[in-house]
Design a protein around this motif. Structure first.
Motif, PDB file in Angstrom:
ATOM      1  N   GLU A 147       0.833  -1.208   0.000  1.00  0.00           N
ATOM      2  CA  GLU A 147       0.000   0.000   0.000  1.00  0.00           C
ATOM      3  C   GLU A 147       0.864   1.253   0.000  1.00  0.00           C
ATOM      4  O   GLU A 147       0.514   2.248  -0.633  1.00  0.00           O
ATOM      5  CB  GLU A 147      -0.936   0.006   1.205  1.00  0.00           C
ATOM      6  CG  GLU A 147      -2.089  -0.965   1.071  1.00  0.00           C
ATOM      7  CD  GLU A 147      -3.083  -0.858   2.212  1.00  0.00           C
ATOM      8  OE1 GLU A 147      -3.068   0.143   2.966  1.00  0.00           O
ATOM      9  OE2 GLU A 147      -3.890  -1.789   2.365  1.00  0.00           O
ATOM     10  N   ALA A 148       1.989   1.215   0.708  1.00  0.00           N
ATOM     11  CA  ALA A 148       2.890   2.379   0.726  1.00  0.00           C
ATOM     12  C   ALA A 148       3.466   2.622  -0.669  1.00  0.00           C
ATOM     13  O   ALA A 148       3.580   3.765  -1.122  1.00  0.00           O
ATOM     14  CB  ALA A 148       4.015   2.168   1.744  1.00  0.00           C
ATOM     15  N   THR A 149       3.832   1.548  -1.354  1.00  0.00           N
ATOM     16  CA  THR A 149       4.360   1.671  -2.710  1.00  0.00           C
ATOM     17  C   THR A 149       3.296   2.241  -3.649  1.00  0.00           C
ATOM     18  O   THR A 149       3.580   3.137  -4.455  1.00  0.00           O
ATOM     19  CB  THR A 149       4.856   0.304  -3.219  1.00  0.00           C
ATOM     20  OG1 THR A 149       5.899  -0.144  -2.354  1.00  0.00           O
ATOM     21  CG2 THR A 149       5.364   0.386  -4.642  1.00  0.00           C
ATOM     22  N   ALA A 150       2.083   1.749  -3.527  1.00  0.00           N
ATOM     23  CA  ALA A 150       0.985   2.267  -4.362  1.00  0.00           C
ATOM     24  C   ALA A 150       0.768   3.751  -4.066  1.00  0.00           C
ATOM     25  O   ALA A 150       0.576   4.549  -4.991  1.00  0.00           O
ATOM     26  CB  ALA A 150      -0.297   1.479  -4.103  1.00  0.00           C
ATOM     27  N   TRP A 151       0.816   4.130  -2.796  1.00  0.00           N
ATOM     28  CA  TRP A 151       0.657   5.534  -2.410  1.00  0.00           C
ATOM     29  C   TRP A 151       1.757   6.372  -3.062  1.00  0.00           C
ATOM     30  O   TRP A 151       1.481   7.443  -3.609  1.00  0.00           O
ATOM     31  CB  TRP A 151       0.706   5.651  -0.882  1.00  0.00           C
ATOM     32  CG  TRP A 151       0.421   7.021  -0.373  1.00  0.00           C
ATOM     33  CD1 TRP A 151      -0.774   7.501   0.068  1.00  0.00           C
ATOM     34  CD2 TRP A 151       1.359   8.105  -0.236  1.00  0.00           C
ATOM     35  NE1 TRP A 151      -0.642   8.812   0.451  1.00  0.00           N
ATOM     36  CE2 TRP A 151       0.662   9.208   0.281  1.00  0.00           C
ATOM     37  CE3 TRP A 151       2.707   8.248  -0.507  1.00  0.00           C
ATOM     38  CZ2 TRP A 151       1.274  10.433   0.533  1.00  0.00           C
ATOM     39  CZ3 TRP A 151       3.323   9.474  -0.253  1.00  0.00           C
ATOM     40  CH2 TRP A 151       2.602  10.537   0.262  1.00  0.00           C
ATOM     41  N   ALA A 152       2.988   5.884  -2.997  1.00  0.00           N
ATOM     42  CA  ALA A 152       4.124   6.615  -3.569  1.00  0.00           C
ATOM     43  C   ALA A 152       3.948   6.780  -5.084  1.00  0.00           C
ATOM     44  O   ALA A 152       4.224   7.848  -5.633  1.00  0.00           O
ATOM     45  CB  ALA A 152       5.433   5.897  -3.255  1.00  0.00           C
ATOM     46  N   HIS A 153       3.464   5.741  -5.750  1.00  0.00           N
ATOM     47  CA  HIS A 153       3.207   5.836  -7.202  1.00  0.00           C
ATOM     48  C   HIS A 153       2.134   6.877  -7.485  1.00  0.00           C
ATOM     49  O   HIS A 153       2.301   7.715  -8.371  1.00  0.00           O
ATOM     50  CB  HIS A 153       2.775   4.488  -7.774  1.00  0.00           C
ATOM     51  CG  HIS A 153       3.911   3.595  -8.142  1.00  0.00           C
ATOM     52  ND1 HIS A 153       4.706   3.810  -9.234  1.00  0.00           N
ATOM     53  CD2 HIS A 153       4.389   2.480  -7.537  1.00  0.00           C
ATOM     54  CE1 HIS A 153       5.625   2.863  -9.299  1.00  0.00           C
ATOM     55  NE2 HIS A 153       5.458   2.051  -8.283  1.00  0.00           N
TER      56      HIS A 153
END
Length: 160
Positions: A147-153
């Motif tokens: 979820e953090a990676t998706a947020w960063a994207h």
């Protein structure tokens, strides 16, 4: 329309289902298989085959974007309501803004490295990486690395 949508998405990932299932816990694989079987029963075999074939023919990026938007429209309001802001922690920033170091750690987390690999790359201890990751997840109100990676994207932190 939800059964048709789910069958279309299932058709879109069908070519990769064995790879995806290999990464899933056995209970999740079983649940997925049960849901697919229920959808096929409810739609009927012929309609299910037609809809999954349409999903197979859909461009993957289009299907993923559509699925993301659909899930967000269903889940995001409930998640926002459930994730009420936590009170400030003594001695710590808890305003949702990431420090420069946390942004740096988030970018490396998003690259898929393990905590140990991140520690080596950034010259910090594994425990410090864990503390940064925990603070990042708390501030972004996400449940983990994915979820953090998706947020960063979504927020353009991984571009360039």
């Amino acid at each position: 329309g939800e059964n048709e949508r789910a069958a279309r998405y299932h058709g879109n990932i069908q070519a990769h289902i064995l790879f995806l299932e290999a990464a899933m816990p056995p209970a999740s694989v079983l649940q997925h298989e049960q849901v697919v079987a229920r959808i096929e029963r409810e739609l009927g075999s012929d309609a299910f085959a037609t809809v999954t074939a349409a999903g197979e023919a859909t461009d993957r990026r289009v299907a993923v974007e559509e699925a993301r938007a659909w899930v967000e429209s269903l889940v995001a309001p409930a998640l926002r309501a459930r994730r009420a802001p936590r009170g400030d922690l003594p001695g710590r920033r808890n305003d949702g803004a990431l420090s420069d170091r946390q942004l740096e750690v988030l970018r490396v987390v998003a690259s898929g490295l393990s905590n140990k690999e991140i520690a080596l790359e950034l010259g910090i201890s594994t425990k410090t990486v864990e503390h940064h990751a925990e603070a990042i997840f708390r501030k972004l109100r996400v449940r983990g690395r994915t979820e953090a990676t998706a947020w960063a994207h979504r927020h353009g932190l991984l571009d360039g």
